[in-house]
Design an enzyme around this catalytic site. Structure first.
Site, PDB file in Angstrom:
ATOM      1  N   SER A 169       0.829  -1.205   0.000  1.00  0.00           N
ATOM      2  CA  SER A 169       0.000   0.000   0.000  1.00  0.00           C
ATOM      3  C   SER A 169       0.861   1.250   0.000  1.00  0.00           C
ATOM      4  CB  SER A 169      -0.918   0.027   1.224  1.00  0.00           C
ATOM      5  OG  SER A 169      -1.699   1.204   1.212  1.00  0.00           O
ATOM      6  N   LYS A 190      -4.539  -6.715   3.430  1.00  0.00           N
ATOM      7  CA  LYS A 190      -4.524  -5.603   2.464  1.00  0.00           C
ATOM      8  C   LYS A 190      -5.931  -5.325   1.947  1.00  0.00           C
ATOM      9  CE  LYS A 190      -2.811  -2.574  -0.487  1.00  0.00           C
ATOM     10  NZ  LYS A 190      -3.759  -2.403  -1.565  1.00  0.00           N
ATOM     11  N   HIS A 232      -7.674  -3.399   4.626  1.00  0.00           N
ATOM     12  CA  HIS A 232      -7.078  -2.059   4.576  1.00  0.00           C
ATOM     13  C   HIS A 232      -7.783  -1.233   3.504  1.00  0.00           C
ATOM     14  CE1 HIS A 232      -4.412   0.636   2.296  1.00  0.00           C
ATOM     15  NE2 HIS A 232      -3.766   0.897   3.414  1.00  0.00           N
ATOM     16  N   ASN A 233      -7.985  -1.814   2.320  1.00  0.00           N
ATOM     17  CA  ASN A 233      -8.638  -1.089   1.236  1.00  0.00           C
ATOM     18  C   ASN A 233     -10.106  -0.814   1.554  1.00  0.00           C
ATOM     19  OD1 ASN A 233      -6.174  -1.457   0.012  1.00  0.00           O
ATOM     20  ND2 ASN A 233      -7.000  -2.213  -1.907  1.00  0.00           N
ATOM     21  N   GLU A 292     -10.130   2.068   3.693  1.00  0.00           N
ATOM     22  CA  GLU A 292      -9.818   3.196   2.802  1.00  0.00           C
ATOM     23  C   GLU A 292     -11.080   3.686   2.086  1.00  0.00           C
ATOM     24  OE1 GLU A 292      -7.578   3.272  -1.430  1.00  0.00           O
ATOM     25  OE2 GLU A 292      -6.361   2.495   0.215  1.00  0.00           O
TER      26      GLU A 292
END
Length: 488
Positions: free
Chosen positions: A134, A188, A191-192, A195
């Site tokens: 990232s 990940k 995480h996105n 986001e």
């Protein structure tokens, strides 16, 4: 080849992310070999390595030469489009690799694909890592957040390089061994998802300030800049301030942000996050609302037509009436609402990670994940250090909202939060992310919900039974018979 001339690591896939990560590795002093099916990309990377400091990078034009140019046991990073291209690249490279060599997939891949490839690689004696990366193009070049999961032995082979290449923060490099299997890709993905929530909430803050408060782009740039010096300090707040400063060079008239079509793209990780939350029965309404908002944004023509239809039916716009709004108070209220909503989004993401970790036996360290997100990545923010501390204080924390520090802050901000959501509703400004966050908070903090009625309904039409609050066991009631008797 002589060992002295061999590269320490290889990277295949030279789109901008791949080029930048390769140059980052080389700049840290690790000789690297690169390869891409399109020859011009290899030449372009070689030229950049020369221009950006005579970096120790060698280019190769076929899989065999590329693989043989790397010191054993080889570690090769793949940065190509997720799905079939990854399988094709692995097939081309693994034909020349040997037992003990490692493949590291650095793309946004579905975690189960990583676990399948791990099994296939193991059958050939190869080690495998699925590594979330990232930070976008700049992060790849100057220091990303890295989330490697899979073979621990493979991680040990490469961790020295990763720790140098990753973003550096006050408590170490933004990389850690995540866990077994596809854990790196899953982390990940979440995480996105966080986001997605972050970006939606910021866009809603912008919408309320602009359309309920009447603030212009210059004022918005200043406000977000000021917020970035306080509790909201983060990469996304920083770039939002920058965006409001940029004028339109194409026409020389006005700000660029006002000329951008209001349709948001996506690549799938937010959708995967919401699907996984549903699979695991984890409430993630802020992240789900952000995904729905992207879907709704795609209905541009329908929305424009609907706007005219409702206007013709007498619906009056309230958003232009800003005379009665106390701007100073609104700005402070929106700041507090944004902060509280963001904490809810992070809490939902962390709960999803914990649930998946328990299902898969990954042993995810939530505090350590918060730490490696403090630098390099898109969601980097100053309050991630406090999230890290919350999980260090209590690794078994049921929800971020009930950590004593965050609980206190949520209570302090909830009045402002309600004013913002209430004003938006009154003005007809959609704030699905902030509303979902507030409803998440209100639902979670209540000791008793109207779910008792829903369960009674389920028992009425489907004999699903129910539990009682005053005695143990499962119960079923003949509701229709009792209701008829009660009417007599």
């Amino acid at each position: 080849m002589e060992s002295a001339t061999l590269s320490q690591i290889g990277l295949a896939g030279l789109a901008v992310m791949g080029q930048n990560l390769a140059l980052n590795i080389a700049e840290k002093g690790f000789p690297i070999s690169v390869y891409n099916r399109t020859i011009s990309k290899v030449d372009e990377t070689l030229d950049r390595a020369h221009r950006e400091g005579q970096l120790p990078l060698s280019g190769h034009y076929n899989p065999k030469d590329f693989v043989l140019s790397i010191k054993k046991p080889r570690s090769i990073i793949i940065l190509v489009k997720a799905g079939v291209p990854v399988d094709q690249t692995i097939a081309a490279l693994s034909a020349h690799m040997e037992p003990g060599d490692t493949i590291i997939d650095g793309g946004n891949e579905w975690y189960e694909n990583t676990e399948r490839r791990m099994v296939d690689a193991s059958a050939n004696g190869l080690l495998y890592l699925g590594m979330g990366v990232s930070g976008g193009e700049d992060g790849a070049r100057y220091g990303p957040s890295l989330m490697p999961g899979g073979s621990h032995r493979a991680y040990l082979n490469i961790h020295g390089i990763l720790e140098m290449v990753a973003a550096q923060v006050d408590d170490g490099p933004c990389v850690t061994y995540i866990g077994e299997g596809g854990s790196g890709n899953f982390v990940k993905m979440v995480h996105n998802g966080i986001e997605y929530g972050d970006m939606q909430l910021i866009s809603e803050a912008y919408d309320v300030l602009k359309n309920a408060g009447g603030l212009g782009n210059e004022e918005l740039a200043e406000i977000f800049g000021e917020w970035n010096r306080g509790e909201l300090e983060s990469f996304l707040i920083e770039i939002t301030s920058d965006i409001f400063k940029v004028t339109d060079d194409e026409t020389g008239d006005g700000h660029l942000v006002d000329k951008i079509l209001d349709k948001t793209g996506m690549k799938g990780t937010g959708k995967w996050t919401v699907q996984q939350a549903a699979e695991l029965s984890i409430a993630a309404p802020t992240i789900a609302a952000s995904l729905d908002s992207r879907y709704m944004s795609g209905l541009k023509e329908e929305r424009e037509a609907a706007s005219e239809i409702f206007k013709n039916e007498g619906l009056k716009e309230e958003i232009n009436n800003v005379s009665s709004v106390d701007k100073k108070r609104l700005i402070d209220d929106v700041r507090q609402a944004l902060y509280a909503s963001k904490i809810c989004s992070y809490a939902q993401g962390m709960n999803l990670l914990r649930a998946k970790s328990m299902e898969k036996g990954w042993g995810l360290n939530l505090g350590e994940l918060a730490r490696i997100w403090k630098g390099g990545c898109i969601i980097r923010a100053v309050f991630l250090d406090r999230i890290k501390q919350a999980y260090q204080r209590n690794p078994g924390l049921a929800n971020l909202l009930v950590d004593p520090e965050f609980a206190r802050e949520m209570v302090q901000r909830q009045a402002a939060w309600r004013r913002v959501v209430g004003l938006a509703v009154q003005k007809g400004i959609s704030v699905p992310g902030m509303s979902a966050s507030l409803q998440y908070f209100d639902t979670y903090r209540r000791g008793r919900l109207p779910a008792n009625l829903v369960q009674a309904q389920r028992d009425y039409f489907g004999a699903h039974t129910y539990e009682r609050v005053d005695r143990p066991g499962a119960y079923h009631t003949e509701w229709s018979k009792l209701a008829r008797k009660a009417r007599v």
